[in-house]
Design an enzyme around this catalytic site. Structure first.
Site, PDB file in Angstrom:
ATOM      1  N   LYS A  24       9.305  -0.523  13.778  1.00  0.00           N
ATOM      2  CA  LYS A  24       9.600  -0.230  12.458  1.00  0.00           C
ATOM      3  C   LYS A  24      10.868   0.826  12.262  1.00  0.00           C
ATOM      4  O   LYS A  24      11.700   0.565  11.793  1.00  0.00           O
ATOM      5  CB  LYS A  24       8.643   0.399  11.398  1.00  0.00           C
ATOM      6  CG  LYS A  24       7.778  -0.857  11.030  1.00  0.00           C
ATOM      7  CD  LYS A  24       6.631   0.056   9.977  1.00  0.00           C
ATOM      8  CE  LYS A  24       5.644  -0.926   9.653  1.00  0.00           C
ATOM      9  NZ  LYS A  24       4.582  -0.317   8.812  1.00  0.00           N
ATOM     10  N   GLU A  76      -4.280  -6.796  15.043  1.00  0.00           N
ATOM     11  CA  GLU A  76      -3.858  -5.314  14.373  1.00  0.00           C
ATOM     12  C   GLU A  76      -4.911  -4.486  14.538  1.00  0.00           C
ATOM     13  O   GLU A  76      -4.752  -3.236  14.816  1.00  0.00           O
ATOM     14  CB  GLU A  76      -3.095  -5.719  13.140  1.00  0.00           C
ATOM     15  CG  GLU A  76      -2.449  -4.393  12.764  1.00  0.00           C
ATOM     16  CD  GLU A  76      -1.612  -4.364  11.549  1.00  0.00           C
ATOM     17  OE1 GLU A  76      -0.463  -4.963  11.609  1.00  0.00           O
ATOM     18  OE2 GLU A  76      -2.088  -4.235  10.229  1.00  0.00           O
ATOM     19  N   LYS A 105       0.912  -1.146   0.099  1.00  0.00           N
ATOM     20  CA  LYS A 105      -0.148  -0.056   0.008  1.00  0.00           C
ATOM     21  C   LYS A 105       0.827   1.091  -0.007  1.00  0.00           C
ATOM     22  O   LYS A 105       0.706   2.333  -0.674  1.00  0.00           O
ATOM     23  CB  LYS A 105      -1.118   0.050   1.208  1.00  0.00           C
ATOM     24  CG  LYS A 105      -1.971   1.175   1.356  1.00  0.00           C
ATOM     25  CD  LYS A 105      -2.883   0.766   2.380  1.00  0.00           C
ATOM     26  CE  LYS A 105      -3.726   2.251   2.843  1.00  0.00           C
ATOM     27  NZ  LYS A 105      -4.614   1.998   3.777  1.00  0.00           N
ATOM     28  N   GLY A 149      -4.658  -2.162   5.075  1.00  0.00           N
ATOM     29  CA  GLY A 149      -4.323  -3.164   4.537  1.00  0.00           C
ATOM     30  C   GLY A 149      -4.647  -4.655   4.855  1.00  0.00           C
ATOM     31  O   GLY A 149      -4.870  -5.406   3.970  1.00  0.00           O
ATOM     32  N   ARG A 150      -5.158  -4.786   6.070  1.00  0.00           N
ATOM     33  CA  ARG A 150      -5.649  -6.279   6.292  1.00  0.00           C
ATOM     34  C   ARG A 150      -7.030  -6.381   5.899  1.00  0.00           C
ATOM     35  O   ARG A 150      -7.653  -7.372   6.260  1.00  0.00           O
ATOM     36  CB  ARG A 150      -5.490  -6.219   7.994  1.00  0.00           C
ATOM     37  CG  ARG A 150      -6.331  -5.160   8.858  1.00  0.00           C
ATOM     38  CD  ARG A 150      -5.589  -5.260  10.223  1.00  0.00           C
ATOM     39  NE  ARG A 150      -6.171  -4.117  11.036  1.00  0.00           N
ATOM     40  CZ  ARG A 150      -5.574  -2.951  11.292  1.00  0.00           C
ATOM     41  NH1 ARG A 150      -4.488  -2.644  10.548  1.00  0.00           N
ATOM     42  NH2 ARG A 150      -5.970  -2.014  11.873  1.00  0.00           N
ATOM     43  N   GLU A 183      10.636  -4.551   4.237  1.00  0.00           N
ATOM     44  CA  GLU A 183      10.934  -6.125   3.798  1.00  0.00           C
ATOM     45  C   GLU A 183      10.248  -6.044   2.349  1.00  0.00           C
ATOM     46  O   GLU A 183      11.134  -6.843   1.582  1.00  0.00           O
ATOM     47  CB  GLU A 183      10.023  -6.975   4.567  1.00  0.00           C
ATOM     48  CG  GLU A 183      10.066  -6.821   6.222  1.00  0.00           C
ATOM     49  CD  GLU A 183       9.250  -5.930   7.083  1.00  0.00           C
ATOM     50  OE1 GLU A 183       9.426  -4.996   6.524  1.00  0.00           O
ATOM     51  OE2 GLU A 183       8.971  -6.130   8.159  1.00  0.00           O
ATOM     52  N   HIS A 223      -2.926 -33.383  17.948  1.00  0.00           N
ATOM     53  CA  HIS A 223      -1.642 -33.952  18.378  1.00  0.00           C
ATOM     54  C   HIS A 223      -0.728 -33.087  18.717  1.00  0.00           C
ATOM     55  O   HIS A 223       0.596 -33.450  18.803  1.00  0.00           O
ATOM     56  CB  HIS A 223      -1.279 -34.961  17.020  1.00  0.00           C
ATOM     57  CG  HIS A 223      -2.353 -35.993  16.682  1.00  0.00           C
ATOM     58  ND1 HIS A 223      -2.592 -37.085  17.345  1.00  0.00           N
ATOM     59  CD2 HIS A 223      -3.414 -35.855  15.603  1.00  0.00           C
ATOM     60  CE1 HIS A 223      -3.587 -37.678  16.734  1.00  0.00           C
ATOM     61  NE2 HIS A 223      -4.341 -36.993  15.850  1.00  0.00           N
TER      62      HIS A 223
HETATM   63  O1  F6P Z   1       2.317  -4.013   9.884  1.00  0.00           O
HETATM   64  C1  F6P Z   1       1.908  -2.876   9.541  1.00  0.00           C
HETATM   65  C2  F6P Z   1       1.242  -2.641   8.206  1.00  0.00           C
HETATM   66  O2  F6P Z   1       1.271  -1.643   7.763  1.00  0.00           O
HETATM   67  C3  F6P Z   1       0.011  -3.563   8.002  1.00  0.00           C
HETATM   68  O3  F6P Z   1      -1.006  -2.810   8.461  1.00  0.00           O
HETATM   69  C4  F6P Z   1       0.197  -3.786   6.389  1.00  0.00           C
HETATM   70  O4  F6P Z   1      -0.743  -4.822   6.116  1.00  0.00           O
HETATM   71  C5  F6P Z   1       1.688  -4.299   6.294  1.00  0.00           C
HETATM   72  O5  F6P Z   1       2.193  -3.261   7.196  1.00  0.00           O
HETATM   73  C6  F6P Z   1       1.929  -3.828   4.899  1.00  0.00           C
HETATM   74  O6  F6P Z   1       2.066  -2.633   4.609  1.00  0.00           O
HETATM   75  P1  F6P Z   1       2.333  -2.115   3.122  1.00  0.00           P
HETATM   76  O7  F6P Z   1       1.041  -2.665   2.391  1.00  0.00           O
HETATM   77  O8  F6P Z   1       2.188  -0.492   3.197  1.00  0.00           O
HETATM   78  O9  F6P Z   1       3.320  -2.564   2.614  1.00  0.00           O
END
Ligand code: F6P
Length: 536
Positions: free
Chosen positions: A500, A341, A197, A255-256, A203, A372
């Site tokens: 972060k 979250e 987003k 995002g979620r 990452e 199990h």
């Molecule tokens: O972990 C925080 C967060 O902002 C989530 O809410 C989101 O889904 C994820 O990082 C990834 O963010 P982005 O889509 O901006 O890379």
């Protein structure tokens, strides 16, 4: 109301759930059906009065729900509307329907991107769009959190419907994730979908750059095989992805909550635009149910209230989600982000500490595997963990119906066992023929199950795209209801920011290029350990 519910719980704490079934209508009275789904919450220690009192806590839910659907800025801490529901509305509205936010018809925007996604998916799936080495065989979605968990969970869940390129998901900054995924893939027939987003997530950007290098070694024009899904079109430009390969979405999709839109592109590539439309229709059906059913017949409302009952009034700190559906094995991870979250908060909308705290810890694994592993604790541990079972009436493996019968039997058996337990007398009887009298008591106590442990079961006909859409929207609305009752904003996530920020500070320190400031002796000694071993 809160206090009287607490009193009521105290008075009924010793009550046996089994005793509630003396009411012959218990199973039907404490279950809800909608569009083929059945939510049975009768195996909980909740009676009619307590349910009515819980429902009284939801008086703000209706107005807030309607405000959400209307596009009002209910995400107050970020000044944003919350409109993931608009993405599924496309499958239920005419092309002239509108939904205006900040003077812009967002339905028109969503429709335009949805149409582009469908054309793109069609071209990739039919082979009309080709990579340098021919038809696209593999799609690698690079994203994390909401830009990974939704499509990764759904692609796995809907594997029987997949007839497109093979979809892979890379999320972890650990190079092992990318390396293991790219190994064996042909860069010339691989499409990379960078899903972020913000397009700044550390990452994802690191993985995207490394994937680009991987392609650069083999392709003349690697960027052609890169697609971006993002709200940050300036950032996708900086990365070098052509605008026609960018699928944008508004900041009113969290995002979620984003699997329903462009973030779901890899799902659409896997199962096709038709299957994806069915997924949206399932979500829409749940939206309509949530908007129209009275509280006592409203599945998301009751699911939320049962959760609140267990967490806030019975004092059970966690809940386990156990899908008896191997292909839903990423559902617990998906729900962990969705629920924790969203509602893992300590401050209310009024800026004050929450009066009753935030949401619970959510965890789980698929059945029967979990049986199990940790079910020992669920049955005999000192902490009660309410369990949420999911089970399909039918499986997809037509030649393996006996497997599915065993799966269903296990699911039903577990909820019965949690409820019934086993008394000392029964345990003694089981042992008495084979064990000396002296040992019977000592050994029997280990075989006692207290029982009276609550569970709910969500049953569905068969895991199809429509059903998955229903289930995911059900949980989304459950989180919403829980958030409203607790008085918090389910749509921000400030709690992930500090970690972060510190990670960015520590990267040069780990690389040995700087010394971190204001660091505890513990972290410094861990850094020294890493440096010692890296240089050794
Ligand atoms: O972990 C925080 C967060 O902002 C989530 O809410 C989101 O889904 C994820 O990082 C990834 O963010 P982005 O889509 O901006 O890379």
């Amino acid at each position: 109301m809160w206090n009287s519910l607490q009193d009521s719980r105290k008075k009924t704490e010793e009550r046996k759930i089994a005793a509630l079934f003396e009411d012959a209508n218990r199973a039907t009275d404490f279950s809800i059906q909608t569009d083929g789904l059945l939510l049975d919450y009768s195996k909980t220690n909740l009676d009619t009065d307590q349910r009515a009192a819980l429902i009284a806590l939801t008086k703000d839910v209706g107005p807030r729900r309607d405000a959400m659907f209307r596009g009002e800025k209910i995400n107050e801490t970020e000044g944003r509307a919350v409109l993931h529901t608009a993405l599924r509305q496309l499958e239920g509205s005419t092309t002239d329907a509108t939904l205006v936010v900040d003077g812009t018809d967002i339905l028109a925007e969503v429709r335009e991107v949805y149409d582009r996604m469908r054309v793109f998916a069609h071209h990739i799936r039919s082979g009309a769009w080709q990579g340098e080495g021919g038809r696209v065989t593999d799609v690698v979605n690079i994203g994390i959190g909401g830009s990974d968990l939704g499509p990764a969970m759904a692609v796995l869940a809907l594997a029987p419907y997949a007839d497109g390129p093979k979809c892979h998901f890379v999320s972890n900054v650990d190079g092992a994730d990318l390396q293991d995924t790219l190994q064996g893939l042909n860069p010339k027939t691989t499409l990379i979908v960078v899903a972020s987003k913000t397009f700044t997530t550390q990452e994802t950007m690191m993985n995207a750059h490394t994937a680009l290098q991987w392609m650069q070694g083999e392709c003349i024009d690697p960027m052609r095989q890169f697609v971006a899904i993002s709200s940050a079109l300036d950032q996708t430009k900086v990365f070098g992805i052509a605008d026609e390969n960018v699928f944008g979405f508004g900041n009113w999709i969290g995002g979620r909550y984003s699997v329903w839109g462009p973030i779901g592109l890899s799902l659409m590539l896997a199962i096709g635009p038709g299957g994806f439309a069915d997924f949206l229709k399932g979500g829409l059906a749940m939206d309509q149910h949530f908007s129209s059913a009275p509280p006592e017949q409203n599945m998301p409302v009751l699911l939320a209230l049962v959760g609140l009952w267990h967490h806030k009034f019975c004092g059970y700190a966690t809940r386990a989600v156990i899908p008896y559906e191997h292909r839903l094995r990423r559902l617990p991870a998906y729900l962990q982000q969705l629920e924790m979250e969203s509602n893992g908060k300590g401050v209310g909308l009024d800026g004050k500490s929450l009066l009753h705290g935030g949401g619970p810890v959510v965890w789980g694994e698929p059945g029967t595997n979990g049986q199990h592993a940790f079910f020992q604790l669920l049955h005999q541990g000192c902490d009660v963990v309410p369990v949420e079972f999911l089970i399909g009436a039918k499986g997809h493996e037509v030649d393996l119906t006996h497997h599915h019968e065993a799966l269903v039997a296990n699911c039903l058996a577990q909820s019965e066992a949690l409820l019934r337990g086993r008394t000392l007398g029964k345990a003694r009887n089981m042992l008495k023929d084979n064990v000396s009298d002296g040992d019977v008591n000592r050994l029997a106590s280990h075989r006692v199950f207290s029982g009276n442990r609550p569970s709910i079961t969500l049953a569905y006909p068969k895991l199809s795209p429509f059903v998955l859409g229903q289930i995911i929207a059900l949980y989304e609305h459950r989180v919403f209801v829980e958030g409203v009752v607790l008085g918090l904003n389910s749509f921000d996530q400030w709690g992930v920011e500090l970690g972060k920020e510190l990670a960015s500070e520590f990267i040069p320190a780990v690389a040995g290029k700087s010394s971190p400031e204001n660091t505890t002796a513990s972290t410094q000694s861990l850094l020294d350990y890493v440096h010692g071993h890296r240089n050794g």
